[in-house]
Design an enzyme around this catalytic site. Structure first.
Site, PDB file in Angstrom:
ATOM      1  N   SER A 119      49.205  17.096  30.684  1.00 41.46           N
ATOM      2  CA  SER A 119      48.752  18.034  31.711  1.00 41.46           C
ATOM      3  C   SER A 119      48.265  17.304  32.954  1.00 41.46           C
ATOM      4  O   SER A 119      48.040  17.931  33.980  1.00 41.46           O
ATOM      5  CB  SER A 119      47.644  18.929  31.162  1.00 41.46           C
ATOM      6  OG  SER A 119      46.628  18.142  30.605  1.00 41.46           O
ATOM      7  N   HIS A 140      55.699  19.993  31.576  1.00 41.16           N
ATOM      8  CA  HIS A 140      54.358  20.534  31.348  1.00 41.16           C
ATOM      9  C   HIS A 140      54.426  22.043  31.139  1.00 41.16           C
ATOM     10  O   HIS A 140      54.600  22.807  32.086  1.00 41.16           O
ATOM     11  CB  HIS A 140      53.452  20.180  32.547  1.00 41.16           C
ATOM     12  CG  HIS A 140      52.048  20.645  32.395  1.00 41.16           C
ATOM     13  ND1 HIS A 140      51.247  21.004  33.460  1.00 41.16           N
ATOM     14  CD2 HIS A 140      51.281  20.811  31.286  1.00 41.16           C
ATOM     15  CE1 HIS A 140      50.068  21.370  33.010  1.00 41.16           C
ATOM     16  NE2 HIS A 140      50.066  21.265  31.701  1.00 41.16           N
ATOM     17  N   GLU A 152      56.234  23.010  34.525  1.00 44.72           N
ATOM     18  CA  GLU A 152      56.262  22.038  35.631  1.00 44.72           C
ATOM     19  C   GLU A 152      57.135  20.871  35.155  1.00 44.72           C
ATOM     20  O   GLU A 152      56.835  20.262  34.116  1.00 44.72           O
ATOM     21  CB  GLU A 152      54.865  21.490  35.911  1.00 44.72           C
ATOM     22  CG  GLU A 152      53.949  22.422  36.664  1.00 44.72           C
ATOM     23  CD  GLU A 152      52.640  21.708  37.041  1.00 44.72           C
ATOM     24  OE1 GLU A 152      52.367  21.587  38.245  1.00 44.72           O
ATOM     25  OE2 GLU A 152      51.890  21.291  36.149  1.00 44.72           O
ATOM     26  N   ASN A 190      47.288  21.984  37.618  1.00 49.62           N
ATOM     27  CA  ASN A 190      45.891  21.614  37.399  1.00 49.62           C
ATOM     28  C   ASN A 190      45.183  21.133  38.663  1.00 49.62           C
ATOM     29  O   ASN A 190      43.962  21.132  38.734  1.00 49.62           O
ATOM     30  CB  ASN A 190      45.789  20.592  36.274  1.00 49.62           C
ATOM     31  CG  ASN A 190      45.954  21.281  34.927  1.00 49.62           C
ATOM     32  OD1 ASN A 190      45.474  22.403  34.756  1.00 49.62           O
ATOM     33  ND2 ASN A 190      46.639  20.651  34.008  1.00 49.62           N
TER      34      ASN A 190
HETATM   35  N1  CAA Z   1      50.400  32.472  21.271  1.00 50.61           N
HETATM   36  C1  CAA Z   1      51.442  33.301  21.343  1.00 50.61           C
HETATM   37  N2  CAA Z   1      51.362  34.551  21.820  1.00 50.61           N
HETATM   38  C2  CAA Z   1      50.158  34.973  22.250  1.00 50.61           C
HETATM   39  C3  CAA Z   1      49.026  34.165  22.213  1.00 50.61           C
HETATM   40  C4  CAA Z   1      49.173  32.866  21.686  1.00 50.61           C
HETATM   41  N3  CAA Z   1      48.156  32.000  21.620  1.00 50.61           N
HETATM   42  N4  CAA Z   1      47.975  34.845  22.718  1.00 50.61           N
HETATM   43  C5  CAA Z   1      48.442  36.059  23.062  1.00 50.61           C
HETATM   44  N5  CAA Z   1      49.763  36.129  22.786  1.00 50.61           N
HETATM   45  C6  CAA Z   1      50.647  37.269  23.013  1.00 50.61           C
HETATM   46  C7  CAA Z   1      50.203  38.365  22.098  1.00 50.61           C
HETATM   47  O1  CAA Z   1      50.912  38.274  20.883  1.00 50.61           O
HETATM   48  C8  CAA Z   1      50.479  39.612  22.887  1.00 50.61           C
HETATM   49  O2  CAA Z   1      51.737  40.144  22.599  1.00 50.61           O
HETATM   50  P1  CAA Z   1      51.877  41.279  21.468  1.00 50.61           P
HETATM   51  O3  CAA Z   1      50.574  41.987  21.346  1.00 50.61           O
HETATM   52  O4  CAA Z   1      52.986  42.122  21.984  1.00 50.61           O
HETATM   53  O5  CAA Z   1      52.242  40.551  20.256  1.00 50.61           O
HETATM   54  C9  CAA Z   1      50.510  39.190  24.349  1.00 50.61           C
HETATM   55  O6  CAA Z   1      50.490  37.762  24.338  1.00 50.61           O
HETATM   56  C10 CAA Z   1      49.291  39.705  25.064  1.00 50.61           C
HETATM   57  O7  CAA Z   1      48.159  39.327  24.314  1.00 50.61           O
HETATM   58  P2  CAA Z   1      46.833  40.200  24.192  1.00 50.61           P
HETATM   59  O8  CAA Z   1      47.160  41.648  24.360  1.00 50.61           O
HETATM   60  O9  CAA Z   1      46.116  39.778  22.959  1.00 50.61           O
HETATM   61  O10 CAA Z   1      45.895  39.688  25.358  1.00 50.61           O
HETATM   62  P3  CAA Z   1      46.161  39.594  26.915  1.00 50.61           P
HETATM   63  O11 CAA Z   1      46.899  40.765  27.434  1.00 50.61           O
HETATM   64  O12 CAA Z   1      44.836  39.249  27.510  1.00 50.61           O
HETATM   65  O13 CAA Z   1      47.098  38.338  27.080  1.00 50.61           O
HETATM   66  C11 CAA Z   1      47.162  36.043  27.596  1.00 50.61           C
HETATM   67  C12 CAA Z   1      46.742  37.091  26.566  1.00 50.61           C
HETATM   68  C13 CAA Z   1      48.687  36.040  27.723  1.00 50.61           C
HETATM   69  C14 CAA Z   1      46.711  34.700  27.022  1.00 50.61           C
HETATM   70  C15 CAA Z   1      46.507  36.392  28.976  1.00 50.61           C
HETATM   71  O14 CAA Z   1      45.134  36.586  28.819  1.00 50.61           O
HETATM   72  C16 CAA Z   1      46.714  35.313  30.006  1.00 50.61           C
HETATM   73  O15 CAA Z   1      47.758  35.240  30.641  1.00 50.61           O
HETATM   74  N6  CAA Z   1      45.683  34.463  30.207  1.00 50.61           N
HETATM   75  C17 CAA Z   1      45.763  33.350  31.145  1.00 50.61           C
HETATM   76  C18 CAA Z   1      46.502  32.226  30.493  1.00 50.61           C
HETATM   77  C19 CAA Z   1      46.625  31.039  31.370  1.00 50.61           C
HETATM   78  O16 CAA Z   1      46.154  30.999  32.497  1.00 50.61           O
HETATM   79  N7  CAA Z   1      47.286  30.020  30.830  1.00 50.61           N
HETATM   80  C20 CAA Z   1      47.422  28.763  31.527  1.00 50.61           C
HETATM   81  C21 CAA Z   1      46.339  27.862  31.046  1.00 50.61           C
HETATM   82  S1  CAA Z   1      46.392  26.346  31.913  1.00 50.61           S
HETATM   83  C22 CAA Z   1      47.482  25.436  31.068  1.00 50.61           C
HETATM   84  O17 CAA Z   1      48.022  25.775  30.053  1.00 50.61           O
HETATM   85  C23 CAA Z   1      47.775  24.130  31.683  1.00 50.61           C
HETATM   86  C24 CAA Z   1      46.888  23.028  31.375  1.00 50.61           C
HETATM   87  O18 CAA Z   1      47.363  21.908  31.474  1.00 50.61           O
HETATM   88  C25 CAA Z   1      45.472  23.146  31.058  1.00 50.61           C
END
Ligand code: CAA
Length: 283
Positions: A119, A140, A152, A190
């Site tokens: 990352s 990424h 990315e 990031n």
């Molecule tokens: N793995 C797989 N699928 C997942 C999951 C996981 N860990 N968490 C949630 N889901 C799926 C769920 O299964 C759900 O689909 P279904 O109910 O149809 O099965 C769908 O995503 C939506 O989940 P929820 O209804 O439980 O919750 P939500 O609507 O809040 O969505 C989320 C969850 C997609 C995580 C959303 O909150 C989100 O987009 N959050 C922001 C995530 C983000 O910013 N990610 C980037 C992080 S930074 C990074 O990764 C880079 C780094 O280097 C640090």
């Protein structure tokens, strides 16, 4: 040579997600981890998410069977000997990554591409640890991998145009959108996300607003799916701190200094969801 067989090294949250999307896209996939417990947890996580996809009618039972049929657990890096691509998703530690890349460089066939899901660690340095720097690249993925659209694709200074293109084409097959990024601290995701999270921590540290209210501002006011402090707990506070340190050291600007409160939480072992406590309590 076309990419057909892929090894993913590291069966944690990111590695298992990457293995899942590769198998779903039709690649033969080895999910590798030297820790048997982590490996079986990673395989079960994939099984659970595929079962949920069937339940939600996003996938048929036959497609699920075909996907799991393309997925094999592996506990030795020697299995990379006939892979066309290896994607490394181990801990964010340069010494560990360098050691994995040096071993893969010995084992993987000459034509194989070696990619890192880092990352924020420098891809150019990872390239330089191998004898095939032109065939090393950053891929990424975002967490949760099966849900998030973006990859990315990071070019080290030495990465060849052909390797870049093969990986960009693969991202299309994975049903993801890729962006081309040059190797610079924090890449793009990031470089922008972490200072926002760090600033959210400063807002709490300086007593401007509570954790819940800072998150409410960004969720309800900016339509972010999660508030920044919920997201920080989701990513892991240790990961957030280490990325801020990469930005601070690599870009040399005091605007990237990690918030002392973030440091304190990490020192206390409050790492977010994975440890049961971060800005919120999970148990
Ligand atoms: N793995 C797989 N699928 C997942 C999951 C996981 N860990 N968490 C949630 N889901 C799926 C769920 O299964 C759900 O689909 P279904 O109910 O149809 O099965 C769908 O995503 C939506 O989940 P929820 O209804 O439980 O919750 P939500 O609507 O809040 O969505 C989320 C969850 C997609 C995580 C959303 O909150 C989100 O987009 N959050 C922001 C995530 C983000 O910013 N990610 C980037 C992080 S930074 C990074 O990764 C880079 C780094 O280097 C640090």
């Amino acid at each position: 040579m076309a990419i057909q067989k892929v090894m993913v090294v590291g069966a944690g949250q990111m590695g298992s997600g990457i293995a899942q999307v590769c198998a779903q896209a039709g690649y033969d996939v080895l999910l590798n981890d030297m820790n048997e417990d982590a490996l079986s947890k990673g395989m079960s996580r994939i099984e659970g998410l595929l079962a949920r996809a069937v339940e939600k009618e996003r996938m048929t039972e036959e497609e699920k069977q075909a996907t799991t049929g393309r997925l094999t657990a592996s506990s030795t890096l020697n299995d990379a000997k006939d892979c066309d691509l290896v994607i490394e998703a181990v801990v964010e530690n340069m010494d560990v990554k360098t050691s994995v890349f040096k071993q893969l460089d010995e084992i993987a066939p000459k034509h194989a591409i070696l990619a890192s899901n880092t990352s924020s660690l420098p891809i150019t340095d990872i390239c330089a640890a191998t004898n095939r720097p032109d065939q090393v690249i950053g891929m990424h993925f975002m967490n949760p991998v099966p849900v998030m659209q973006l990859v990315e694709v990071i070019r080290g200074l030495q990465t060849s145009d052909d390797v870049y293109q093969q990986i960009a084409d693969m991202c299309v097959k994975l049903n993801k959108t890729s962006v081309e990024v040059n190797d610079f601290p924090g890449f793009v995701a990031n470089r922008i996300l972490m200072p926002m999270i760090n600033e959210a921590v400063y807002t709490v540290y300086e007593g401007v607003a509570s954790v819940e209210d800072v998150d409410a501002v960004m969720k309800l006011g900016m339509n972010h799916p999660m508030g920044p402090l919920t997201l920080a707990d989701f990513i892991g506070l240790d990961t957030c701190l280490s990325i801020m340190e990469v930005l601070h050291e690599g870009l040399g600007d005091s605007k990237y200094r990690p918030c002392p409160l973030l440091r304190k939480y990490v020192s206390a072992g409050w790492l977010g969801r994975k440890s049961g406590r971060g800005f919120y309590q999970y148990e």
